[in-house]
Write an enzyme that holds these catalytic residues in place. Structure first.
Site, PDB file in Angstrom:
ATOM      1  N   CYS A  91       0.810  -1.230   0.000  1.00  0.00           N
ATOM      2  CA  CYS A  91       0.000   0.000   0.000  1.00  0.00           C
ATOM      3  C   CYS A  91       0.835   1.268   0.000  1.00  0.00           C
ATOM      4  O   CYS A  91       0.309   2.347  -0.296  1.00  0.00           O
ATOM      5  CB  CYS A  91      -0.942   0.013   1.203  1.00  0.00           C
ATOM      6  N   HIS A 359      -9.100   3.427  -2.171  1.00  0.00           N
ATOM      7  CA  HIS A 359      -7.680   3.170  -1.946  1.00  0.00           C
ATOM      8  C   HIS A 359      -7.101   2.372  -3.114  1.00  0.00           C
ATOM      9  O   HIS A 359      -7.036   1.155  -3.066  1.00  0.00           O
ATOM     10  CB  HIS A 359      -7.545   2.407  -0.624  1.00  0.00           C
ATOM     11  N   CYS A 389      -0.206   2.544   6.689  1.00  0.00           N
ATOM     12  CA  CYS A 389       0.081   1.181   7.117  1.00  0.00           C
ATOM     13  C   CYS A 389       0.357   0.354   5.861  1.00  0.00           C
ATOM     14  O   CYS A 389      -0.059   0.721   4.758  1.00  0.00           O
ATOM     15  CB  CYS A 389      -1.086   0.589   7.906  1.00  0.00           C
TER      16      CYS A 389
END
Length: 403
Positions: A91, A359, A389
């Protein structure tokens, strides 16, 4: 070492990551090439102005595989002499691309870079690369692997966050995102996606659900309860690692977790000489970057230790930061960050976050850096911190300072 400046930040709107999403017809290659062209055109660059294109994307298979960054350069109007580097820090890939470019500029390895990332989650589903951390027993058993949703629920259980708190944060994210669009706060950065005939495909984030209420969210079932408690029983795996927990409270669902979307983002980074050569004014200086490894089972707590690290490395304290972007992978991630640093919620994700806007994995890190910069300028603030994160237990962060 020289300073690394941000000269521009651009992104596409985020489309629903489904077959009926507006960007579903567009490949990661095409979207990346169009955004590279936009950065070139917005800043009046010649095709060979930058040293490299560093591009993050997470699921690097099929049409997102094969060094997508190089393919995007060749598909764009940039010169073929620009190479292209694809990277994957899950991510944080888009952020890591920016940080890597900035640190190369600081070290004198090139005057200018385009960095960012892309993810077309509706075309190349998350997890379709068969990541070893999830499927190879030699590492999955050693790390007490559980899916990210279970990790988010562990955070909620461990740090005492309730379903109501998580849902409240999600409703506020929707409200802030809707207000940001209504007031045109994204206008400087968002580049509409058009087809080959110049017709607009998408010019606005389409995942948002304005008007979402607590009553709406209360109707949603916990998304990870079954895989936690029934089959394959990941709660039991987690409690082998955390035996002090009597149970896992499953509070996360589609409404208080990040949305699956398609999108891309790019940041133009260079030294002072680069800006002068191309007649560009720097918008911000990249003051610090950091990355860290964390517990791979609870997995998503990285924003806390990586923020501690980047502040220490930069000689700063949390009070020196005016605004924060903390990726809303799950509500508990942001709740834990605010709890750990006693941060004013009014300074965190001012324009909403991934629970409202989505996202797009490989792009999000670059998106939130651009969003942070735009908001610092809007509020006439000076310093901002962006953090995410990261799957398998990592964290990444960037501090920017207006100039």
């Amino acid at each position: 070492m020289t300073d690394a400046f941000i000269y521009d930040a651009a992104r596409t709107p985020r489309g629903k990551g489904r077959a009926d999403g507006s960007l579903h017809e567009v490949t990661a290659l095409a979207l990346s090439a169009r955004l590279l062209n936009a950065v070139k055109e917005r800043n009046g660059l010649d095709g060979n102005a930058v040293e490299d294109v560093i591009w993050g994307n997470v699921t690097q298979v099929k049409e997102q595989g094969g060094c997508l960054a190089r393919s995007a350069v060749l598909a764009s109007d940039l010169d073929e002499r620009i190479p292209g580097l694809s990277i994957n820090r899950f991510c944080a890939s888009g952020m890591e691309a920016v940080n890597l470019a900035a640190n190369q500029v600081k070290a004198g390895a090139g005057k200018g870079y385009i960095a960012g990332g892309v993810e077309m989650m509706g075309r190349v589903p998350m997890g379709s690369d068969g990541a070893a951390i999830a499927v190879d027993p030699s590492v999955a058993m050693k790390t007490y692997f559980v899916p990210q949703g279970i990790s988010a629920d562990i955070i909620a259980t461990e740090y005492g966050f309730t379903r109501e708190e998580a849902d409240n944060l999600a409703v506020e994210s929707q409200r802030r995102a809707a207000q940001a669009w209504q007031e045109g706060r994204f206008a400087r950065s968002v580049v509409p996606v058009r087809d080959q005939n110049g017709l607009t495909i998408l010019d606005r984030d389409e995942y948002m659900r304005p008007g979402t209420t607590m009553e709406d969210l209360a109707k949603l079932k916990p998304a990870f309860k079954d895989i936690g408690e029934v089959m394959p029983g990941f709660d039991k795996v987690a409690m082998l690692k955390y035996p002090h927990l009597e149970r896992i409270d499953h509070i996360h669902h589609a409404g208080n977790s990040s949305g699956i979307v398609d999108g891309a983002a790019a940041v133009l980074i260079g030294n002072e000489e680069f800006g002068k050569a191309h007649g560009l004014k720097p918008r911000a200086r990249i003051r610090g970057t950091a990355k860290i490894g964390t517990d791979p089972t609870i997995m998503l707590t990285g924003p806390v230790p990586v923020t501690e690290k980047i502040l220490a490395d930069s000689g700063m304290s949390i009070s020196d930061i005016d605004l924060f972007e903390v990726n809303e992978a799950f509500a508990a991630v942001v709740l834990r960050f605010m709890q750990a640093f006693q941060v004013d919620p009014g300074k965190v994700n001012v324009n909403g976050g991934a629970m409202a806007l989505g996202h797009p994995l490989g792009a999000t890190g670059a998106i939130i850096i651009g969003t942070l910069l735009d908001e610092l300028e809007r509020q006439d603030k000076e310093v901002g911190l962006a953090t995410l994160c990261v799957a398998s237990g990592m964290g990444a962060a960037t501090i920017i300072e207006r100039v």
